[in-house]
Design an enzyme around this catalytic site. Structure first.
Site, mmCIF file in Angstrom:
data_model
loop_
_atom_site.group_PDB
_atom_site.id
_atom_site.type_symbol
_atom_site.label_atom_id
_atom_site.label_comp_id
_atom_site.label_asym_id
_atom_site.label_seq_id
_atom_site.Cartn_x
_atom_site.Cartn_y
_atom_site.Cartn_z
ATOM 1 N N ASP A 157 -18.093 44.390 -77.454
ATOM 2 C CA ASP A 157 -18.742 45.696 -77.565
ATOM 3 C C ASP A 157 -19.957 45.836 -76.652
ATOM 4 O O ASP A 157 -20.630 46.860 -76.669
ATOM 5 C CB ASP A 157 -19.122 46.007 -79.009
ATOM 6 C CG ASP A 157 -20.233 45.121 -79.548
ATOM 7 O OD1 ASP A 157 -20.353 43.972 -79.083
ATOM 8 O OD2 ASP A 157 -20.972 45.567 -80.447
ATOM 9 N N ASP B 99 -22.964 44.270 -76.474
ATOM 10 C CA ASP B 99 -24.362 44.065 -76.858
ATOM 11 C C ASP B 99 -24.778 42.599 -76.755
ATOM 12 O O ASP B 99 -25.884 42.227 -77.128
ATOM 13 C CB ASP B 99 -24.644 44.595 -78.261
ATOM 14 C CG ASP B 99 -23.860 43.886 -79.358
ATOM 15 O OD1 ASP B 99 -23.050 42.988 -79.041
ATOM 16 O OD2 ASP B 99 -24.061 44.229 -80.539
ATOM 17 N N SER C 183 -17.029 43.332 -82.230
ATOM 18 C CA SER C 183 -17.839 42.541 -81.315
ATOM 19 C C SER C 183 -17.028 41.445 -80.625
ATOM 20 O O SER C 183 -16.086 41.715 -79.905
ATOM 21 C CB SER C 183 -19.036 41.976 -82.077
ATOM 22 O OG SER C 183 -19.953 41.353 -81.233
ATOM 23 N N ASP D 72 -19.670 40.432 -74.465
ATOM 24 C CA ASP D 72 -18.716 40.365 -75.564
ATOM 25 C C ASP D 72 -17.966 41.689 -75.663
ATOM 26 O O ASP D 72 -18.147 42.586 -74.837
ATOM 27 C CB ASP D 72 -19.412 40.007 -76.877
ATOM 28 C CG ASP D 72 -20.383 41.078 -77.351
ATOM 29 O OD1 ASP D 72 -20.774 41.923 -76.526
ATOM 30 O OD2 ASP D 72 -20.766 41.071 -78.529
#
Length: 436
Positions: free
Chosen positions: A232, A234, A96, A230
């Site tokens: 990833d 999400d 993340s 961010d």
């Protein structure tokens, strides 16, 4: 029962060290044994360790006869959506917003993150002795279906074309390809930064944890909006020429729109215990109820799913639009905000003019023994702080679920009171928890 491997957001640790190929291989075996799937899908972000972990999970699962689809670089929400649509176990290799040295493994069960008891079942298998014989190997293949199905879904949303000038920061991460492809369908006037990943620069001075980059780009290009994701994809935070809009404020914008359109199910939003008390009062003024959960988007997701709500999230920028997609999706949220402002012909400032946000501070205390929070002096100090803050305030002291530190969050309408309380708590935790 405490978990050995799973934190608040999957398994996470330093790649090639705590999180190595053997552990990833065992996770693949555990997935095969616990869920007994015919096929799983694996996606990843742009870290240089992601290939190693993705292939190791694939090897573990395929050793027990599970077929594996490797989607390569895709965002977490893309992977989760595919997992739901195909009724399939999905695995996302990502840490993340963490730096590139870290990595992680997130497991999705038919589009949703696992519950605690499912994570414990996986952990039990991870630590068992490996015994494999006469294996019927599963087929491992590359797939572009994750991207294709995700793009096809957006066509069903009928999002409007916009004349707004937009900047996007893809954090040198998992959205660096998909975000411009989606924006190009609805805008001819957008700019992108954080789009040259090299395996080591994910989240490096860009993305939702480093907002100076998108703030500078918005000012440089005179953009109306700036969206920052961010690593990833999400998580999202939003800026305009003058202000940063966190996750709480983003939820306010979208929930207000849904309420006006009679689309907000049960007139309720889901926030976490870290949410600003001012925004809770602002929701009440709109006739919108607030359900509070523990920190962690899996808890938000579970609350939304259990009660059939439309939207929820965290002030860090995880926003779940449950009527559209099963997980937080920065790209979807940014396009939905663009839709709201395009339809209403309003700015972010004018759309949120009635929103009241109390002063709030978050301090991360590093290099302390996180177990100090059970010390009687800390417990007593927290009780005193609650009394001093009173109602319509926020006090949250917790161990980080993803990093070795203690987070202290305080919010109060009087900034002098806020500063007094948080300083006293931080000093005490630092003193008593000092590592020897």
């Amino acid at each position: 029962m405490n978990k050995k491997y799973f934190g608040t957001d999957g398994i996470r640790g330093v790649a090639f060290s705590k999180l190595n190929s053997e552990l990833a291989f065992r996770v693949g075996i555990a997935i095969a044994k616990v869920f007994k799937p015919e096929t799983i899908v694996i996606g990843q972000d742009t870290r240089k360790s992601s290939n190693m972990l993705a292939y190791s999970v694939a090897l573990g699962a395929s050793t027990l006869g599970v077929s594996v689809k490797l989607a390569e670089v895709v965002s977490t929400p893309m992977l989760a959506y595919y997992s739901k649509e195909k009724n399939m176990i999905g695995v996302m290799i990502t840490a993340s917003h963490n730096p590139y040295q870290d990595n992680g493994i997130k497991i999705f069960k038919y589009g949703y993150k696992m519950l605690d008891e499912e994570e414990l079942a996986v952990e039990k298998i991870i630590d068992e002795a490996i015994s494999i014989s006469d294996a019927n190997l599963g087929l491992v293949t590359l797939t572009n279906e994750v991207t294709e199905i995700y793009e096809a879904y957006y066509e069903t949303l009928h999002l409007p074309q916009t004349n707004l000038k937009i900047a996007i920061d893809t954090a040198n991460g998992a959205t660096y390809k998909i975000a411009p492809r989606m924006f190009s369908n609805y805008s001819n006037n957008y700019y992108q930064i954080g789009n040259i990943p090299d395996g080591e620069n994910i989240n490096l001075n860009v993305g939702s944890t480093h907002l100076d980059a998108i703030i500078e780009k918005v000012k440089e290009t005179k953009s109306d909006l700036g969206f920052s994701y961010d690593g990833d994809g999400d998580r999202i935070l939003v800026v305009d020429q003058n202000k940063v809009y966190d996750g709480d404020m983003i939820i306010y914008i979208i929930a207000k729109y849904l309420k006006e359109k009679n689309l907000l199910k049960k007139d309720t939003v889901v926030l976490t215990k870290m949410s600003n008390p001012g925004i809770i009062k602002s929701f009440n003024k709109l006739g919108i109820k607030v359900s509070l959960t523990d920190v962690g988007d899996k808890y938000v997701s579970n609350e939304i799913m259990t009660n059939g709500y439309s939207i929820g999230g965290e002030n860090s920028g995880h926003i779940i639009l449950n009527d559209l997609l099963p997980s937080g999706d920065g790209v979807l949220v940014s396009l939905f905000i663009t839709k709201i402002l395009t339809e209403s012909k309003m700015t972010l400032a004018s759309y949120t003019k009635d929103l009241e946000i109390y002063p709030q501070k978050l301090i991360n205390i590093k290099n302390v023994d996180t177990n100090i929070l059970s010390h009687k002096d800390i417990i007593n100090a927290l009780e005193e702080a609650k009394k001093e803050l009173g109602e319509d305030s926020l006090l949250l002291v917790r161990k980080s679920g993803t990093e070795p530190l203690v987070r202290v969050t305080v919010s109060h309408k009087d900034e002098l009171v806020l500063n007094k309380v948080i300083t006293k708590l931080v000093d005490l935790i630092t003193k008593l928890g000092a590592l020897k």
